[in-house]
Write an enzyme that holds these catalytic residues in place. Structure first.
Site: not given
Ligand code: 5RP
Length: 224
Positions: A86-88, A107, A125
């Protein structure tokens, strides 16, 4: 569709991109948790997973999945064709801020070992310029104040994430107030400061592909 539905939709779409009988790179976070559930339940054949956090390892093992040691995988020459994380925040060049869950270092290591980095996010995001989300930085405890001072010197407002210790026994410093117009340069600069293990910019090695969950379905985007 609520945010959980969007996360599950994108998690399910990522399962379609896996390579049969191969080792799978598995990131961390709530979207990846759903990916783990979907992928193990899908019945896809895989050689095992390489995990980027204790949380993901626990979830994988809870499903009975085999979790492999990255050193063993690399030493044996086994490829990791796909890594899902995932990512922020993610920008149009597929450069990311990651580490909201504090697992950024592992990660980044797993991403570096993998062939294709597939990022899974919901629409919230996607940003034009990185930096609204405070940049997480993993720091060796004795360097905390030195790193905070250096961050102030580049215009950031640092704060230590209270009561949190990374899987590697370190601190997370959050750097707010950065408008990151050159993510590769900033990633490189911060990583050179003594005491920084790594920072949450994934720009030198961006994602290869991002799956974005929207109300109209899952979109696949490549770097612009
Ligand atoms: C953890 C991460 C996560 O991938 C990122 O924080 C996104 O998490 P979520 O899917 O829960 O929004 O980098 O270190």
């Amino acid at each position: 569709m609520n945010q959980d539905d969007l996360k599950r939709a994108v998690a399910r779409a990522a399962v379609e991109l896996l390579v049969d009988d191969a080792v799978v790179g598995v990131g961390s976070g709530s979207t990846v948790d759903l990916f783990i559930d979907e992928f193990v339940r899908s019945g896809r054949r895989f050689a095992g997973a390489v995990s980027s956090s204790e949380n993901s390892t626990k979830r994988l093992r809870g499903h009975g999945a085999v979790v492999l040691d990255l050193n063993d995988v690399v030493a044996s020459g086994q490829p990791i064709p796909v890594h899902v994380d995932g990512a922020d925040e993610i920008d149009p060049g597929l450069r990311m801020i990651k580490g909201g869950g504090g697992a950024l270092t592992r990660e980044k290591i797993v991403a570096a070992a993998a062939g294709r980095f597939v990022c899974i996010v919901d629409q919230s995001k996607c940003v034009d310029v990185l930096g609204n989300f405070a940049l997480p930085i993993e720091v060796i405890p004795m360097a905390r104040e030195l790193v905070c001072r250096a961050l102030r010197e580049i215009g950031a407002t640092p704060r230590v994430r209270e009561g949190f210790v990374t899987d590697n026994g370190n601190l997370i410093v959050l750097a707010a107030g950065l408008s990151i117009t050159d993510p590769v340069a900033l990633e490189t600069q911060i990583n050179q400061w003594p005491g920084v293990v790594t920072n949450g910019l994934f720009a030198r090695r961006p994602a290869d592909l991002v799956l974005v969950a929207t109300a109209d379905g899952v979109e696949t985007r490549r770097a612009r």
